[in-house]
Design a protein around this motif. Structure first.
Motif, PDB file in Angstrom:
ATOM      1  N   THR A  73      -1.691  -6.257  -4.343  1.00  0.00           N
ATOM      2  CA  THR A  73      -0.555  -6.855  -3.646  1.00  0.00           C
ATOM      3  C   THR A  73      -0.771  -8.357  -3.507  1.00  0.00           C
ATOM      4  O   THR A  73       0.130  -9.161  -3.764  1.00  0.00           O
ATOM      5  N   ARG A  74      -1.979  -8.747  -3.101  1.00  0.00           N
ATOM      6  CA  ARG A  74      -2.308 -10.166  -2.952  1.00  0.00           C
ATOM      7  C   ARG A  74      -2.231 -10.896  -4.287  1.00  0.00           C
ATOM      8  O   ARG A  74      -1.808 -12.063  -4.350  1.00  0.00           O
ATOM      9  N   ARG A  75      -2.672 -10.239  -5.351  1.00  0.00           N
ATOM     10  CA  ARG A  75      -2.651 -10.890  -6.664  1.00  0.00           C
ATOM     11  C   ARG A  75      -1.234 -11.289  -7.059  1.00  0.00           C
ATOM     12  O   ARG A  75      -1.034 -12.324  -7.695  1.00  0.00           O
ATOM     13  N   PHE A  76      -0.257 -10.471  -6.680  1.00  0.00           N
ATOM     14  CA  PHE A  76       1.129 -10.790  -7.028  1.00  0.00           C
ATOM     15  C   PHE A  76       1.781 -11.703  -5.994  1.00  0.00           C
ATOM     16  O   PHE A  76       2.705 -12.444  -6.311  1.00  0.00           O
ATOM     17  N   ALA A  77       1.316 -11.655  -4.755  1.00  0.00           N
ATOM     18  CA  ALA A  77       1.918 -12.475  -3.698  1.00  0.00           C
ATOM     19  C   ALA A  77       1.406 -13.905  -3.710  1.00  0.00           C
ATOM     20  O   ALA A  77       2.125 -14.820  -3.293  1.00  0.00           O
ATOM     21  N   ARG A  78       0.192 -14.117  -4.179  1.00  0.00           N
ATOM     22  CA  ARG A  78      -0.423 -15.450  -4.124  1.00  0.00           C
ATOM     23  C   ARG A  78       0.395 -16.461  -4.923  1.00  0.00           C
ATOM     24  O   ARG A  78       0.637 -16.306  -6.106  1.00  0.00           O
ATOM     25  N   GLY A  79       0.835 -17.495  -4.243  1.00  0.00           N
ATOM     26  CA  GLY A  79       1.587 -18.560  -4.889  1.00  0.00           C
ATOM     27  C   GLY A  79       3.006 -18.192  -5.272  1.00  0.00           C
ATOM     28  O   GLY A  79       3.693 -18.964  -5.946  1.00  0.00           O
ATOM     29  N   SER A  80       3.474 -17.021  -4.827  1.00  0.00           N
ATOM     30  CA  SER A  80       4.821 -16.574  -5.188  1.00  0.00           C
ATOM     31  C   SER A  80       5.777 -16.728  -4.014  1.00  0.00           C
ATOM     32  O   SER A  80       5.397 -16.556  -2.859  1.00  0.00           O
ATOM     33  N   GLN A  81       7.004 -17.061  -4.334  1.00  0.00           N
ATOM     34  CA  GLN A  81       8.047 -17.129  -3.312  1.00  0.00           C
ATOM     35  C   GLN A  81       8.813 -15.809  -3.206  1.00  0.00           C
ATOM     36  O   GLN A  81       9.708 -15.673  -2.384  1.00  0.00           O
ATOM     37  N   SER A  82       8.457 -14.848  -4.046  1.00  0.00           N
ATOM     38  CA  SER A  82       9.138 -13.560  -4.038  1.00  0.00           C
ATOM     39  C   SER A  82       8.604 -12.693  -2.903  1.00  0.00           C
ATOM     40  O   SER A  82       7.473 -12.852  -2.443  1.00  0.00           O
ATOM     41  N   ALA A  83       9.431 -11.757  -2.457  1.00  0.00           N
ATOM     42  CA  ALA A  83       9.040 -10.828  -1.397  1.00  0.00           C
ATOM     43  C   ALA A  83       8.201  -9.706  -1.998  1.00  0.00           C
ATOM     44  O   ALA A  83       8.658  -8.989  -2.890  1.00  0.00           O
ATOM     45  N   VAL A  84       6.972  -9.551  -1.508  1.00  0.00           N
ATOM     46  CA  VAL A  84       6.060  -8.516  -1.996  1.00  0.00           C
ATOM     47  C   VAL A  84       5.675  -7.627  -0.817  1.00  0.00           C
ATOM     48  O   VAL A  84       5.241  -8.121   0.224  1.00  0.00           O
ATOM     49  N   THR A  85       5.843  -6.315  -0.992  1.00  0.00           N
ATOM     50  CA  THR A  85       5.548  -5.341   0.064  1.00  0.00           C
ATOM     51  C   THR A  85       4.505  -4.356  -0.416  1.00  0.00           C
ATOM     52  O   THR A  85       4.584  -3.845  -1.535  1.00  0.00           O
ATOM     53  N   GLY A  86       3.512  -4.092   0.423  1.00  0.00           N
ATOM     54  CA  GLY A  86       2.520  -3.071   0.137  1.00  0.00           C
ATOM     55  C   GLY A  86       2.700  -1.889   1.064  1.00  0.00           C
ATOM     56  O   GLY A  86       2.932  -2.069   2.262  1.00  0.00           O
ATOM     57  N   LEU A  87       2.620  -0.683   0.529  1.00  0.00           N
ATOM     58  CA  LEU A  87       2.780   0.541   1.324  1.00  0.00           C
ATOM     59  C   LEU A  87       1.562   1.425   1.139  1.00  0.00           C
ATOM     60  O   LEU A  87       1.076   1.601   0.012  1.00  0.00           O
ATOM     61  N   ASP A  88       1.081   2.011   2.246  1.00  0.00           N
ATOM     62  CA  ASP A  88      -0.062   2.915   2.169  1.00  0.00           C
ATOM     63  C   ASP A  88      -0.050   3.841   3.386  1.00  0.00           C
ATOM     64  O   ASP A  88       0.404   3.435   4.461  1.00  0.00           O
ATOM     65  N   PRO A  89      -0.559   5.074   3.252  1.00  0.00           N
ATOM     66  CA  PRO A  89      -0.613   5.984   4.408  1.00  0.00           C
ATOM     67  C   PRO A  89      -1.791   5.711   5.337  1.00  0.00           C
ATOM     68  O   PRO A  89      -1.821   6.221   6.459  1.00  0.00           O
ATOM     69  N   ASN A  90      -2.768   4.910   4.896  1.00  0.00           N
ATOM     70  CA  ASN A  90      -3.973   4.663   5.679  1.00  0.00           C
ATOM     71  C   ASN A  90      -3.791   3.409   6.537  1.00  0.00           C
ATOM     72  O   ASN A  90      -3.823   2.288   6.028  1.00  0.00           O
ATOM     73  N   ARG A  91      -3.641   3.595   7.837  1.00  0.00           N
ATOM     74  CA  ARG A  91      -3.376   2.462   8.732  1.00  0.00           C
ATOM     75  C   ARG A  91      -4.563   1.497   8.801  1.00  0.00           C
ATOM     76  O   ARG A  91      -4.367   0.275   8.947  1.00  0.00           O
TER      77      ARG A  91
END
Length: 220
Positions: free
Chosen positions: A55-73
Motif C-alpha cells: 500500500t505504501r509503495r503505491f501511495a508514496r509520492g502519489s496524489q491518488s487515493a489509496v486504501t488498504g483493507l485487512d481483517p487484522n486490527r
C-alpha cells in the motif's frame, strides 16, 4: 501479502528492510505497477494489505487515493503508524468488502488470495468494487520457492498458503466479467543474491517459473 501466521507485524515488515527482502519487495512492486499501469488520479484498494508494505509503495509520492483493507486490527494499526502519504486503512473482510460497487479504479491483492479458502467469492468481491482493473499477486506452485518453502503445508510466513498454477488461475477467472487476462512472473531464483538478480534481469516475465506472479484483468 502473506498472513505470517503468529508473526508480529513489526517482525514481518522488518524483513523488507533486509537485503533479500528489499530486492524481493522492489521486484514484486515493480511487476505489480507495470501490470496495473496506474494512471494519475486513479483510486486504488489493496485487499489484505497486512502491514501496508505494498500500500505504501503505491501511495508514496502519489496524489491518488489509496486504501488498504485487512481483517487484522493490529497489523492495520502498524500500517497506519507507518503511513507515507494520503493512504487510508480500513478493517474488513475480503469476502464482504465494505465498499460500494465500482468504488475504486484499481483493486489489488498481494498473496492475500493464497490464504482465503473461498477464492471465488473474494475475487467476485474485488471485481464488484473495481472500475477498471484488478491485479492478483500469487505464489507459483511451479517454482523453486515452492520446493523450498511451500511443500507439506508451508514454512514460516508461507504456512497454510495455497500455491497457484496457471491452470487454476484460468479456471478461477472462467465466466467472470473480465477481459484481457494477463500473467507475468518474477523472483525466479528466490535467494536474492547476485546470481538471482542477474537471472531476473535476463529471464522473460512470460516464463511461468517465477515464485511470484501477477494476474491482471480488465473489468467489463
Amino acid at each position: 501479502m502473506a498472513s505470517g501466521g503468529a508473526m508480529q507485524a513489526a517482525e514481518y515488515d522488518a524483513w523488507y528492510q533486509t537485503p533479500r527482502g528489499r530486492w524481493v519487495g522492489e521486484t514484486e512492486s515493480g511487476l505489480l505497477r507495470r501490470m496495473l499501469e496506474p494512471q494519475s488520479g486513479e483510486s486504488m484498494l489493496d485487499v489484505g494489505c497486512g502491514t501496508g508494505y505494498f500500500t505504501r509503495r503505491f501511495a508514496r509520492g502519489s496524489q491518488s487515493a489509496v486504501t488498504g483493507l485487512d481483517p487484522n486490527r493490529d497489523w492495520l494499526a502498524f500500517a497506519a503508524r507507518h503511513a507515507v502519504g494520503t493512504e487510508n486503512y480500513v478493517n474488513g473482510s475480503a469476502l464482504a468488502l465494505p465498499f460500494a460497487a465500482g468504488g475504486f479504479d484499481l483493486v489489488m491483492a498481494v498473496t492475500a488470495l493464497c490464504f482465503i479458502p473461498d477464492q471465488r467469492l473474494a475475487l467476485a468481491e474485488m471485481l464488484r468494487v473495481a472500475r477498471r482493473r484488478i491485479a492478483l499477486g500469487l505464489l507459483n506452485r511451479h517454482s523453486l520457492l515452492y520446493w523450498q518453502k511451500g511443500r507439506g503445508g508451508g514454512q514460516g510466513a508461507y504456512h497454510g498458503a495455497h500455491w497457484h498454477t496457471v491452470a487454476q488461475v484460468r479456471e478461477l477467472f472462467a465466466d467472470q466479467p473480465v477481459r484481457n487476462l494477463r500473467m507475468a512472473f518474477s523472483i525466479f531464483a528466490p535467494g536474492g543474491g547476485w546470481i538471482a538478480q542477474q537471472l531476473e534481469s535476463v529471464l522473460p516475465a512470460s516464463l511461468p517459473l517465477g515464485s511470484f506472479f501477477v494476474v491482471t484483468a480488465d473489468v467489463v
